[in-house]
Design a protein around this motif. Sequence first.
Motif, PDB file in Angstrom:
ATOM      1  N   LEU A   1       1.111  -1.222  -0.136  1.00  0.00           N
ATOM      2  CA  LEU A   1       0.037   0.083  -0.019  1.00  0.00           C
ATOM      3  C   LEU A   1       0.915   1.242  -0.080  1.00  0.00           C
ATOM      4  CD1 LEU A   1      -2.726   1.534   0.356  1.00  0.00           C
ATOM      5  CD2 LEU A   1      -2.544   1.336   2.825  1.00  0.00           C
ATOM      6  N   VAL A   2       1.799   1.279   0.807  1.00  0.00           N
ATOM      7  CA  VAL A   2       2.552   2.649   1.024  1.00  0.00           C
ATOM      8  C   VAL A   2       3.474   2.639  -0.193  1.00  0.00           C
ATOM      9  CG1 VAL A   2       4.387   3.687   2.379  1.00  0.00           C
ATOM     10  CG2 VAL A   2       2.718   2.453   3.538  1.00  0.00           C
ATOM     11  N   ALA A   3       4.174   1.568  -0.603  1.00  0.00           N
ATOM     12  CA  ALA A   3       5.003   1.355  -1.765  1.00  0.00           C
ATOM     13  C   ALA A   3       4.464   1.600  -3.430  1.00  0.00           C
ATOM     14  CB  ALA A   3       5.763   0.176  -1.853  1.00  0.00           C
ATOM     15  N   SER A   4       3.068   1.742  -3.076  1.00  0.00           N
ATOM     16  CA  SER A   4       2.409   1.904  -4.428  1.00  0.00           C
ATOM     17  C   SER A   4       2.565   3.356  -4.876  1.00  0.00           C
ATOM     18  CB  SER A   4       0.947   1.368  -4.397  1.00  0.00           C
ATOM     19  OG  SER A   4       0.147   2.484  -3.385  1.00  0.00           O
ATOM     20  N   ASN A   5       2.807   4.323  -3.939  1.00  0.00           N
ATOM     21  CA  ASN A   5       2.969   5.743  -4.389  1.00  0.00           C
ATOM     22  C   ASN A   5       4.349   5.843  -4.404  1.00  0.00           C
ATOM     23  OD1 ASN A   5       3.321   8.210  -4.474  1.00  0.00           O
ATOM     24  ND2 ASN A   5       1.294   8.854  -3.580  1.00  0.00           N
ATOM     25  N   PRO A   6       5.154   6.059  -5.546  1.00  0.00           N
ATOM     26  CA  PRO A   6       6.519   6.203  -5.581  1.00  0.00           C
ATOM     27  C   PRO A   6       7.102   7.492  -5.163  1.00  0.00           C
ATOM     28  CG  PRO A   6       5.295   6.420  -7.782  1.00  0.00           C
ATOM     29  CD  PRO A   6       4.375   5.993  -6.916  1.00  0.00           C
TER      30      PRO A   6
ATOM     31  N   ARG B   1       8.319   7.237   2.782  1.00  0.00           N
ATOM     32  CA  ARG B   1       8.243   6.516   4.093  1.00  0.00           C
ATOM     33  C   ARG B   1       8.391   4.975   3.797  1.00  0.00           C
ATOM     34  NH1 ARG B   1       2.921   9.726   6.194  1.00  0.00           N
ATOM     35  NH2 ARG B   1       2.481   9.033   3.915  1.00  0.00           N
ATOM     36  N   ASP B   2       8.135   4.410   2.649  1.00  0.00           N
ATOM     37  CA  ASP B   2       8.228   3.064   2.444  1.00  0.00           C
ATOM     38  C   ASP B   2       9.923   2.673   2.529  1.00  0.00           C
ATOM     39  OD1 ASP B   2       8.789   4.398  -0.160  1.00  0.00           O
ATOM     40  OD2 ASP B   2       8.348   2.319  -1.083  1.00  0.00           O
ATOM     41  N   SER B   3      10.555   3.417   1.941  1.00  0.00           N
ATOM     42  CA  SER B   3      12.064   3.365   1.861  1.00  0.00           C
ATOM     43  C   SER B   3      12.833   3.694   3.218  1.00  0.00           C
ATOM     44  CB  SER B   3      12.683   3.838   0.635  1.00  0.00           C
ATOM     45  OG  SER B   3      12.544   5.512   0.682  1.00  0.00           O
ATOM     46  N   ILE B   4      12.258   4.683   3.860  1.00  0.00           N
ATOM     47  CA  ILE B   4      12.940   5.409   5.142  1.00  0.00           C
ATOM     48  C   ILE B   4      12.568   4.435   6.217  1.00  0.00           C
ATOM     49  CG2 ILE B   4      13.236   7.138   6.442  1.00  0.00           C
ATOM     50  CD1 ILE B   4      13.039   8.963   4.086  1.00  0.00           C
ATOM     51  N   TRP B   5      11.373   4.042   6.254  1.00  0.00           N
ATOM     52  CA  TRP B   5      10.841   3.501   7.541  1.00  0.00           C
ATOM     53  C   TRP B   5      10.712   1.690   7.235  1.00  0.00           C
ATOM     54  CZ3 TRP B   5       6.629   7.499   9.132  1.00  0.00           C
ATOM     55  CH2 TRP B   5       7.012   8.674  10.024  1.00  0.00           C
ATOM     56  N   MET B   6      10.769   1.517   6.234  1.00  0.00           N
ATOM     57  CA  MET B   6      10.730  -0.038   5.767  1.00  0.00           C
ATOM     58  C   MET B   6      11.732  -0.435   4.857  1.00  0.00           C
ATOM     59  SD  MET B   6       6.410  -0.474   5.639  1.00  0.00           S
ATOM     60  CE  MET B   6       6.012   0.578   4.686  1.00  0.00           C
ATOM     61  N   ALA B   7      11.922  -1.765   4.890  1.00  0.00           N
ATOM     62  CA  ALA B   7      13.050  -2.193   3.975  1.00  0.00           C
ATOM     63  C   ALA B   7      12.748  -3.686   3.738  1.00  0.00           C
ATOM     64  CB  ALA B   7      14.378  -2.312   4.472  1.00  0.00           C
TER      65      ALA B   7
ATOM     66  N   ASP C   1       0.989  19.750   5.915  1.00  0.00           N
ATOM     67  CA  ASP C   1       2.270  19.665   6.608  1.00  0.00           C
ATOM     68  C   ASP C   1       2.846  18.381   6.910  1.00  0.00           C
ATOM     69  OD1 ASP C   1       2.027  22.435   6.985  1.00  0.00           O
ATOM     70  OD2 ASP C   1       0.952  22.145   9.248  1.00  0.00           O
ATOM     71  N   ILE C   2       2.159  17.484   6.754  1.00  0.00           N
ATOM     72  CA  ILE C   2       2.749  16.043   7.066  1.00  0.00           C
ATOM     73  C   ILE C   2       2.861  15.475   5.678  1.00  0.00           C
ATOM     74  CG2 ILE C   2       1.905  13.589   7.523  1.00  0.00           C
ATOM     75  CD1 ILE C   2       0.159  14.935   9.729  1.00  0.00           C
ATOM     76  N   ARG C   3       2.318  15.684   4.492  1.00  0.00           N
ATOM     77  CA  ARG C   3       2.555  15.152   3.300  1.00  0.00           C
ATOM     78  C   ARG C   3       3.847  15.925   2.788  1.00  0.00           C
ATOM     79  NH1 ARG C   3      -2.795  13.675  -0.200  1.00  0.00           N
ATOM     80  NH2 ARG C   3      -3.340  11.830   1.031  1.00  0.00           N
TER      81      ARG C   3
ATOM     82  N   ARG D   1      -2.614   9.095   8.770  1.00  0.00           N
ATOM     83  CA  ARG D   1      -2.571   8.616  10.286  1.00  0.00           C
ATOM     84  C   ARG D   1      -2.176   7.090  10.137  1.00  0.00           C
ATOM     85  NH1 ARG D   1      -5.396  10.317  14.808  1.00  0.00           N
ATOM     86  NH2 ARG D   1      -5.104   8.737  16.472  1.00  0.00           N
ATOM     87  N   ARG D   2      -2.682   6.434   9.176  1.00  0.00           N
ATOM     88  CA  ARG D   2      -2.245   4.826   9.168  1.00  0.00           C
ATOM     89  C   ARG D   2      -0.641   4.702   8.941  1.00  0.00           C
ATOM     90  NH1 ARG D   2      -4.400  -0.009   5.561  1.00  0.00           N
ATOM     91  NH2 ARG D   2      -3.328  -1.649   6.579  1.00  0.00           N
ATOM     92  N   VAL D   3      -0.400   5.523   7.965  1.00  0.00           N
ATOM     93  CA  VAL D   3       1.109   5.416   7.759  1.00  0.00           C
ATOM     94  C   VAL D   3       2.011   6.083   8.553  1.00  0.00           C
ATOM     95  CG1 VAL D   3       2.756   5.743   5.689  1.00  0.00           C
ATOM     96  CG2 VAL D   3       0.422   5.035   5.311  1.00  0.00           C
ATOM     97  N   GLU D   4       1.745   7.300   8.974  1.00  0.00           N
ATOM     98  CA  GLU D   4       2.460   8.128   9.767  1.00  0.00           C
ATOM     99  C   GLU D   4       2.819   7.497  11.259  1.00  0.00           C
ATOM    100  OE1 GLU D   4       5.147  11.399  10.281  1.00  0.00           O
ATOM    101  OE2 GLU D   4       4.028  10.781   8.270  1.00  0.00           O
TER     102      GLU D   4
END
Length: 461
Positions: free
Chosen positions: A304-309, A313-319, A374-376, A404-407
């Motif tokens: 879900l997160v990685a679907s938006n290139p 946050r997909d690469s910084i908070w997940m691997a 601000d968050i985006r 909220r779910r991702v942040e």
Amino acid sequence: MKKQILHIAVIGTLLVGGTSCEDFLDVKPEGVLLEGEAISNQADIERVLNSIYDVTANVYNGRMQAWGTLLGDNVARPRTSTFMQEVYGRNTNIFNSDVSAVYLDAYRTVYRANWLIENIDLVDVEANRRREILDEARYLRALMHFELVRYFGQPYGYTTDNSHLGIVIKTRTERELIPRNTVAEVYDFVISELKDVTKRLPTSNGVYATKYAAQGTLADVYFQMNSFATAAAYADSVIESGSYSMINTFDRYESGTNTEIVFGGRSYPSTNDNRGGSFSGFYRWDNVANPNPEFTMSQDFYDLVASNPDDLRDSIWMAVLNENAPNQLVVQSKFNYDFMDVPIVHLTKLKLIRAEALAMTGSDLPTAIQDINDIRTRAYGGTTQNLDGSESVSEILTAVRYERRVELMCEGDRGHELKRLGVLGEINTIRGADWDCPGQVLQFPSVERSNVFVLNDEGGC
């Protein structure tokens, strides 16, 4: 006589586990002498207060937040821990020592606060400082009641009058067997306490509890109640105070870097004091040759997160480790630090609360949109994904709930959020089970068994 929050050498090691029914509540602050022993001056009372902060930080070191994460839908099944697998599987029982350890620590905070409130007049304390000490203790006591009722009772709104069972409200140290209070009673108590201490707590108090900490907690409480106008108002009071600022990086948990923290646990590398130890224990993967963290992310959430290139946050908070192999893992990088500060009340969460609350009331949509943007802007490294101001209420809600779910991934929020949405009728299930099935509520530890205390139903999801 104030010391740095959660950095108190006199406290020693906190007791966990092995607590019998007889001594459950009678837990003295380790290293602190109580009535009839050596409480003789204001410094001794200050040490008791520091011990309350200390055990509060232990509650929030990642253990309690793990429950909210595991009851949600962002992470995969824990890899080895039977007790945490029970939480994830919505099947805890009275013998789950991981749950009971945190539960007992939370009530240790309450017990110590009650002891301080009952015994502060043993010694002379300057009048203004006396009031502040009492208000800080009451704030921490209310905070623990709020956290516990969300895990051990169905959410606010589960019944129309909130007469369903919550937890026991404990406001004195006397050992007694009493039945559980209703969820309505617990929330009324928490709100009353927080509103009262908000009147007097200072706006600046170092890393101790402040007026803004209490207001931020009230924003969270009212948001959990789906009382949106009031939640927005309290969040607004903190945000617009000008005392806190958004960080531009993704290092929310790195020690000493977060200007967003309104209240939280603080770590001190100089004394080897890490207040996020369980976060590291559950998630950290970058400090071993063959990573095998207990908690990993679900593939669906990562996709879900990685679907938006554009989402960083997909690469910084997940691997992704061992990609395309049978042992592929999606790991969490948010907690890859030797020392962590732990945000409990913080600006990002307050902006998410205010944005959704304003959208739900249909008021001040420009402010709601600005909070999301601000968050985006940080999340996407620029303004390409920002809302343009023409969005409908429905579109704003979709945006803020996604953010909220991702942040707040893995910060303990997701399970509460899903049950709150269940009360609103906006979801029916969580990972294939009814959002309000019995297992979505944790079981109390065995020390609570008595002829007047009703345990939660088990399983059934």
